[in-house]
Design a protein around this motif. Structure first.
Motif, PDB file in Angstrom:
ATOM      1  N   ALA A  11       0.781  -1.608   0.200  1.00 25.53           N
ATOM      2  CA  ALA A  11      -0.131  -0.472  -0.103  1.00 25.53           C
ATOM      3  C   ALA A  11       0.888   0.874  -0.094  1.00 25.53           C
ATOM      4  N   LEU A  12       1.908   0.796   0.431  1.00 25.04           N
ATOM      5  CA  LEU A  12       2.974   2.577   0.165  1.00 25.04           C
ATOM      6  C   LEU A  12       4.155   2.440  -0.796  1.00 25.04           C
ATOM      7  N   ALA A  13       3.693   1.335  -1.460  1.00 26.44           N
ATOM      8  CA  ALA A  13       4.424   1.506  -2.960  1.00 26.44           C
ATOM      9  C   ALA A  13       4.258   2.997  -3.544  1.00 26.44           C
ATOM     10  N   VAL A  14       5.954   3.185  -4.837  1.00 27.83           N
ATOM     11  CA  VAL A  14       4.972   4.809  -5.374  1.00 27.83           C
ATOM     12  C   VAL A  14       5.257   3.872  -6.370  1.00 27.83           C
ATOM     13  N   PRO A  15       4.248   5.084  -7.111  1.00 28.31           N
ATOM     14  CA  PRO A  15       3.989   4.432  -8.966  1.00 28.31           C
ATOM     15  C   PRO A  15       5.248   4.198  -9.621  1.00 28.31           C
ATOM     16  N   ASP A  16       5.761   3.510 -11.204  1.00 29.98           N
ATOM     17  CA  ASP A  16       6.462   3.664 -10.959  1.00 29.98           C
ATOM     18  C   ASP A  16       6.577   5.341 -12.910  1.00 29.98           C
ATOM     19  N   TYR A  17       7.504   6.050 -12.507  1.00 33.55           N
ATOM     20  CA  TYR A  17       7.122   7.217 -13.118  1.00 33.55           C
ATOM     21  C   TYR A  17       6.542   7.503 -14.490  1.00 33.55           C
ATOM     22  N   GLU A  18       7.091   5.974 -15.486  1.00 29.52           N
ATOM     23  CA  GLU A  18       6.783   6.464 -16.646  1.00 29.52           C
ATOM     24  C   GLU A  18       5.512   5.792 -16.973  1.00 29.52           C
ATOM     25  N   ASN A  19       4.939   4.375 -15.210  1.00 35.82           N
ATOM     26  CA  ASN A  19       3.429   4.068 -15.654  1.00 35.82           C
ATOM     27  C   ASN A  19       2.543   5.292 -15.090  1.00 35.82           C
ATOM     28  N   LEU A  20       3.244   5.415 -14.710  1.00 37.74           N
ATOM     29  CA  LEU A  20       2.330   7.180 -13.936  1.00 37.74           C
ATOM     30  C   LEU A  20       1.940   7.804 -15.156  1.00 37.74           C
ATOM     31  N   PHE A  21       3.301   8.486 -15.478  1.00 42.01           N
ATOM     32  CA  PHE A  21       3.100   9.355 -16.548  1.00 42.01           C
ATOM     33  C   PHE A  21       2.415   8.792 -18.124  1.00 42.01           C
ATOM     34  N   THR A  22       2.193   7.752 -18.277  1.00 39.26           N
ATOM     35  CA  THR A  22       1.401   7.190 -19.016  1.00 39.26           C
ATOM     36  C   THR A  22      -0.443   7.177 -19.665  1.00 39.26           C
ATOM     37  N   GLU A  23      -0.291   7.555 -17.271  1.00 33.83           N
ATOM     38  CA  GLU A  23      -1.846   7.177 -16.995  1.00 33.83           C
ATOM     39  C   GLU A  23      -1.973   7.843 -16.853  1.00 33.83           C
ATOM     40  N   TYR A  24      -1.413   9.330 -16.931  1.00 34.19           N
ATOM     41  CA  TYR A  24      -1.976  11.484 -16.996  1.00 34.19           C
ATOM     42  C   TYR A  24      -2.528  11.561 -18.226  1.00 34.19           C
ATOM     43  N   LYS A  25      -1.107  10.931 -18.841  1.00 32.91           N
ATOM     44  CA  LYS A  25      -1.621  10.401 -20.392  1.00 32.91           C
ATOM     45  C   LYS A  25      -2.648  10.356 -20.946  1.00 32.91           C
ATOM     46  N   GLN A  26      -3.113   9.418 -20.281  1.00 27.77           N
ATOM     47  CA  GLN A  26      -4.220   8.877 -21.206  1.00 27.77           C
ATOM     48  C   GLN A  26      -5.542   9.912 -20.098  1.00 27.77           C
ATOM     49  N   ARG A  27      -5.744   9.815 -18.712  1.00 28.72           N
ATOM     50  CA  ARG A  27      -6.946  11.107 -18.436  1.00 28.72           C
ATOM     51  C   ARG A  27      -7.077  11.824 -18.793  1.00 28.72           C
TER      52      ARG A  27
END
Length: 330
Positions: A14-30
């Motif tokens: 629950a305390l893991a930090v999302p990977d930057y590239e995965n988070l960036f891809t998710e933000y672009k999709q959103r």
């Protein structure tokens, strides 16, 4: 039982930090999905733009993702401080107060954390092994309890703490049962280390008197009928100290960082040797190599200790000196 400093506890998922590239891809999709609800054509244009790292809007989104990661780390750190295993400083003080504990003067986080995990054993007399350890660490802080009948319908229950509390002098403690009915409790006191380095006879005499008083109080404490089972014959003793020296040669590349590396190495080794000043410890060459490489050493020659030093439950290793020789690689 999980013991801090001896066992490792993995960080919760629950305390893991999302990977930057995965988070960036998710933000672009959103972003694209949000715009598409209003204008499909514009959404396609934005999607194309976001694939170009040179575009200002892409750099802005990248910055937002970085800020989001930072915020997640900060929130995770705050969440960690709610758990005794990871809490530090005043945060740890707040956590241990849940069990009515308070930090002793100059008590480290690791020592306070260990007392916290042993605290549940206080609900027992010093019969179980961990309960003996807990009572040894809490030496003198258990009150005398008296019940006095003052009238046919009235009782007075009195809790009185003794004025010879010496728990803050104890670094660590162990309890072993060599045979049925016999218990040997070993105390490692901070003053033992001071005595090992004392230079004057006056200082040695004062420290020896303090240690004698500590043993007297410990024996008196475990002799109480509300602390230990009447069937146990208890012996309290001080730990045997085993001296060792850390002597290493560190190789670094030439440059202005050599001095900085030596300072970092000294600090790292001092921290490690301080942590290992405890009962049933080990001075491990692998950890020394690890700490020195982390400090910036490219190559390490370990001269002392020559082999791994492992102490018993009645012994504690103490470092008499740290010698670091710096050499430059050509």
């Amino acid at each position: 039982m999980m013991i801090p400093g001896h066992n490792q506890l993995a960080m919760p998922e629950a305390l893991a930090v999302p990977d930057y590239e995965n988070l960036f891809t998710e933000y672009k999709q959103r972003v694209v999905e949000f715009i598409a609800k209003q204008d499909q054509t514009q959404a396609k244009e934005v999607a194309t733009t976001l694939e170009n790292d040179a575009e200002i809007i892409t750099k802005l989104l990248q910055a937002l993702v970085y800020i989001r990661q930072h915020d997640i780390r900060q929130l995770n750190y705050q969440a960690q401080q709610m758990f005794a295993w990871w809490a530090k400083g005043s945060n740890l003080d707040a956590v241990v107060s849940n069990l009515g504990l308070e930090r002793h003067p100059n008590e480290s986080d690791d020592d306070l954390r260990l007392r916290y995990f042993l605290a549940p054993y206080a609900f027992s007399v010093a019969g179980p092994h961990k309960a003996y350890v807990y009572h040894a660490l809490m030496l003198g802080e258990k009150p005398d309890i008296t019940l006095e009948k003052t009238s046919p319908t009235e009782f007075n229950l009195r809790y009185q703490f003794r004025d010879n509390g010496v728990a803050s002098q104890i670094k660590s403690a162990t309890a072993i049962r060599p045979e049925p009915g016999k218990v040997v409790i070993t105390l490692l006191a901070y003053d033992q280390l001071q005595l090992a380095f004392a230079e004057t006879e006056a200082s040695k005499k004062t420290l020896k008197q303090k240690l004698d008083t500590l043993l007297e109080n410990a024996n008196a404490y475990f002799a109480r009928d509300d602390v230990a089972p009447a069937t146990d014959q208890i012996t309290v003793q001080l730990a045997e100290l085993l001296p060792y020296t850390v002597d290493v040669v560190c190789y670094v590349y030439s440059g202005p960082d050599a001095g900085l590396t030596k300072n970092s190495a000294e600090q790292a080794l001092q921290q490690y040797t301080d942590q290992q000043f405890t009962l049933h410890a080990a001075i491990d060459a692998g950890q020394i190599y690890h700490d020195l490489h982390q400090a910036g050493a490219v190559q390490v020659d370990l001269i002392q200790p020559e082999k791994r030093l492992i102490t018993t439950q009645q012994q504690a290793p103490y470092c008499t000196g740290i010698n670091i020789t710096m050499k430059t690689l050509s």
